[in-house]
Design a protein around this motif. Structure first.
Motif, PDB file in Angstrom:
ATOM      1  N   TRP A   1       0.799  -1.160  -0.017  1.00 58.37           N
ATOM      2  CA  TRP A   1      -0.018   0.009   0.000  1.00 58.37           C
ATOM      3  C   TRP A   1       0.919   1.132  -0.024  1.00 58.37           C
ATOM      4  CZ3 TRP A   1      -4.563  -1.397   3.981  1.00 58.37           C
ATOM      5  CH2 TRP A   1      -5.232  -2.355   3.780  1.00 58.37           C
ATOM      6  N   SER A   2       1.773   1.182   0.797  1.00 56.54           N
ATOM      7  CA  SER A   2       2.824   2.423   0.685  1.00 56.54           C
ATOM      8  C   SER A   2       3.535   2.853  -0.564  1.00 56.54           C
ATOM      9  CB  SER A   2       4.071   2.103   1.870  1.00 56.54           C
ATOM     10  OG  SER A   2       3.635   2.392   3.213  1.00 56.54           O
ATOM     11  N   ALA A   3       3.903   1.705  -1.302  1.00 57.48           N
ATOM     12  CA  ALA A   3       4.494   1.715  -2.579  1.00 57.48           C
ATOM     13  C   ALA A   3       3.370   2.242  -3.494  1.00 57.48           C
ATOM     14  CB  ALA A   3       5.183   0.513  -2.931  1.00 57.48           C
ATOM     15  N   ARG A   4       2.335   1.782  -3.444  1.00 57.71           N
ATOM     16  CA  ARG A   4       1.357   2.031  -4.466  1.00 57.71           C
ATOM     17  C   ARG A   4       0.916   3.767  -4.017  1.00 57.71           C
ATOM     18  NH1 ARG A   4      -0.835   0.763  -8.510  1.00 57.71           N
ATOM     19  NH2 ARG A   4      -2.742   0.209  -7.969  1.00 57.71           N
ATOM     20  N   SER A   5       0.679   4.063  -2.905  1.00 57.09           N
ATOM     21  CA  SER A   5       0.253   5.298  -2.599  1.00 57.09           C
ATOM     22  C   SER A   5       1.366   6.441  -2.925  1.00 57.09           C
ATOM     23  CB  SER A   5      -0.092   5.489  -1.206  1.00 57.09           C
ATOM     24  OG  SER A   5       1.041   5.599  -0.320  1.00 57.09           O
ATOM     25  N   MET A   6       2.561   5.861  -3.187  1.00 56.04           N
ATOM     26  CA  MET A   6       3.762   6.779  -3.871  1.00 56.04           C
ATOM     27  C   MET A   6       3.363   7.057  -5.101  1.00 56.04           C
ATOM     28  SD  MET A   6       6.872   5.282  -1.866  1.00 56.04           S
ATOM     29  CE  MET A   6       6.625   4.972   0.224  1.00 56.04           C
ATOM     30  N   GLY A   7       2.951   6.097  -5.826  1.00 55.19           N
ATOM     31  CA  GLY A   7       2.519   6.119  -7.549  1.00 55.19           C
ATOM     32  C   GLY A   7       3.148   4.990  -8.151  1.00 55.19           C
ATOM     33  N   ALA A   8       3.777   3.957  -7.157  1.00 59.31           N
ATOM     34  CA  ALA A   8       4.413   2.696  -8.063  1.00 59.31           C
ATOM     35  C   ALA A   8       3.357   1.869  -8.436  1.00 59.31           C
ATOM     36  CB  ALA A   8       5.088   1.876  -6.806  1.00 59.31           C
TER      37      ALA A   8
ATOM     38  N   ALA B   1       5.713  -2.584 -10.776  1.00 58.73           N
ATOM     39  CA  ALA B   1       6.834  -2.038 -10.105  1.00 58.73           C
ATOM     40  C   ALA B   1       6.727  -2.733  -8.478  1.00 58.73           C
ATOM     41  CB  ALA B   1       6.956  -0.598 -10.028  1.00 58.73           C
TER      42      ALA B   1
ATOM     43  N   ASP C   1       9.898  -4.062  -6.737  1.00 59.40           N
ATOM     44  CA  ASP C   1      10.581  -3.254  -5.870  1.00 59.40           C
ATOM     45  C   ASP C   1      10.073  -3.660  -4.341  1.00 59.40           C
ATOM     46  OD1 ASP C   1      11.198  -1.850  -8.054  1.00 59.40           O
ATOM     47  OD2 ASP C   1       9.737  -0.148  -7.829  1.00 59.40           O
ATOM     48  N   VAL C   2       8.995  -4.120  -4.017  1.00 57.27           N
ATOM     49  CA  VAL C   2       8.637  -4.413  -2.670  1.00 57.27           C
ATOM     50  C   VAL C   2       8.395  -6.122  -2.429  1.00 57.27           C
ATOM     51  CG1 VAL C   2       6.706  -4.063  -0.980  1.00 57.27           C
ATOM     52  CG2 VAL C   2       7.156  -2.524  -2.862  1.00 57.27           C
TER      53      VAL C   2
ATOM     54  N   PRO D   1      12.006  -8.248  -2.885  1.00 57.89           N
ATOM     55  CA  PRO D   1      12.783  -7.980  -1.556  1.00 57.89           C
ATOM     56  C   PRO D   1      12.244  -8.141  -0.277  1.00 57.89           C
ATOM     57  CG  PRO D   1      12.502  -5.968  -2.817  1.00 57.89           C
ATOM     58  CD  PRO D   1      11.843  -7.028  -3.429  1.00 57.89           C
TER      59      PRO D   1
END
Lengths: 271, 246
Positions: free
Chosen positions: B148-155, B159, B163-164, B167
């Protein structure tokens, strides 16, 4: 009270949102029942309620992380259909990428918005300095205390300059002293940036201290029981926590919340 | 001190081995003395047979292992990300999991012949499941707030996978890969013992049949050392990749 009607003034507009879910091997639960709530732009709004009242669910709906089933949620950017960079979020357990250093976490957020190179580097450093993590740029989250991890998470979210800041009990996992300091610092950051904030908490004093307005939510099904406007966050009074008016307001809001907690208990006893 | 404490038990075993065989407590036919085994090893190195056979075993095993890494990550990731795919693949995984892969050796001989392919396929099958399961469990267990964090940054969703999810799942995936490395050596030797005309496993069998026990023990020691070195090297690499953990 600011007018929530005009288009420019919209921070978050929630209209008749109902949300149900079916736990595994269980009857369907109505988590949120017909919620309507307007949060004006630049306002700090607290969602306050007992655990299980659906306040985090409501925040995740605004974030677009879970799909809206009934009703609609709008921001200045339009209808919420999924996550978007204009809505930044800070979670209770920080949600930093543990395999990235503090700086790499912030840089990752900036890269998603197309910012790279020395410009991104300077911007990342600016927000790291702002949350007092200078010197810890190269540390991994596991090497930091909870308070420092949350500062890093706040820096990461602020660096992307979202219009709306969603905060899910961001200080809930911190010890009392750290929480107090983080509240003061958040207030300072908010006064400087005046972002629209939706802040989920079950801590009454925290809500009264930070917010312009507070929605007290009832337990299952979650409803907005009462909306309270406050202005303690705009008074530059270091002794605000001992101010009788502040203390009375906390007591008043606490009575409202307690009624909901009692209602939940009664509900459980009946069931 | 740490190095000494690791080497000491090995030295004690070697001393016990040498002493018990030299003093006649253990028959030399059953266990040649360590020094005799070392002499045999020197002979195998000198005549080039050890190198020639290792050069057969290692590449064909690595081919199967590498294929298992790629296919296993894809299958495990697919299972974690897609419910229909999981419904399709999971029964196969469940059936294949408890099956001893060495039981497939005769079948693979019929299908793929005596050459490299049958060994590569066996190693592939043995290494596949630990990678599939660890990747599946790793990715399925990633805390959704990271996504959710990555998606809310626009990923984008794609990606987020690189990216998430990968890793975040990497500690578990690496544990599966470590198991796969052990299986690789196990199946390399057992397949060559049964169906081969060359390779380290074949050497062990052939030398044993000829009664050349010191040389046979020498090859067994070489295989053990290879397995130990591979595992130790992989552990060191994992520790470096996962240095972000406490």
């Amino acid at each position: 009270m600011p007018e929530a009607g005009s288009r420019e003034a919209i921070g978050v507009e929630i209209s008749r949102v109902t949300h149900r879910y079916a736990p595994r091997n269980g009857a369907q639960v109505t988590a949120l029942a017909n919620i309507s709530l307007g949060i004006p732009r630049n306002q700090f709004h607290a969602l306050l309620g007992p655990s299980g009242c659906g306040k985090s669910t409501l925040l995740y709906l605004i974030g677009g992380f879970i799909p809206v089933q009934e009703g609609e949620i709008r921001t200045a950017s339009g209808l919420v259909r999924g996550p978007g960079p204009e809505r930044g979020i800070v979670f209770q357990n920080f949600a930093l990428f543990p395999w990235k250093t503090v700086k790499a976490n912030v840089l990752y957020a900036l890269a998603q918005r197309g910012s790279r190179g020395s410009e991104a580097d300077q911007r990342a450093q600016h927000f790291i300095d702002m949350v007092h993590l200078t010197g810890f740029e190269g540390s991994y989250p596991a090497q930091l205390s909870g308070g420092m991890q949350q500062r890093a998470a706040i820096a990461r979210t602020l660096a992307t300059d979202p219009d709306i800041l969603l905060m899910d009990e961001p200080f809930g996992a911190l010890d009392a002293q750290t929480r107090r300091i983080m509240q003061e610092e958040l207030l300072g950051i908010w006064r400087a940036s005046r972002k629209t904030v939706v802040f989920v908490t079950h801590d009454v004093a925290e809500a009264v201290y930070l917010a312009d307005s507070i929605s007290v939510m009832s337990a299952r099904p979650g409803r907005i029981q009462q909306r309270i406007e406050t202005d303690f966050n705009n008074r530059n009074d270091p002794g605000i926590l001992r101010n009788p008016e502040f203390v009375d307001t906390v007591e008043h809001v606490w009575e409202l919340v307690r009624a909901e907690v009692d209602a939940t208990k009664a509900g459980r006893a009946a069931a | 001190m740490r190095v000494a404490s690791r080497i000491l038990p090995v030295l004690l075993v070697l001393l016990l081995w040498e002493g018990s065989t030299r003093l006649g407590f253990v028959s030399r036919a059953a266990l040649p003395p360590f020094t005799v085994v070392m002499q045999a090893l020197a002979g195998l190195v000198a005549d080039g047979s050890l190198w020639a056979n290792a050069a057969k075993s290692v590449p064909r095993s690595l081919v199967g292992f590498a294929a298992a890494l790629v296919v296993g990550t894809l299958l495990g990731g697919g299972m974690a990300l897609s419910r229909p795919f999981r419904t399709l693949v999971n029964p196969l995984v469940q059936v294949l999991y408890p099956l001893p892969k060495s039981a497939l050796i005769p079948l693979l001989l019929v299908w793929f012949g005596l050459g490299d392919t049958s060994k590569s396929v066996l190693v592939f099958l043995g290494c596949l499941l630990p990678v599939v399961l660890s990747t599946f469990n790793g990715i399925a267990g990633v805390n959704e707030v990271l996504v959710w964090s990555a998606r809310s940054m626009g990923a984008s969703r794609a990606a987020v996978l690189w990216d998430v999810l990968l890793p975040a799942a990497s500690p578990q995936i690496l544990t599966g890969v470590r198991t796969a490395i052990a299986f690789m050596f196990l199946l390399m030797v057992s397949s060559e013992l049964v169906i081969a005309t060359n390779g380290l496993g074949y050497m062990i069998g052939a030398l044993g049949d000829r009664g050349a026990y010191p040389a046979m023990f020498a090859v067994i020691l070489v295989v053990s050392a290879l397995g130990f070195a591979a595992d130790a090297g992989f552990q060191a690499m994992s520790a470096h990749w996962l240095r972000w953990r406490e």
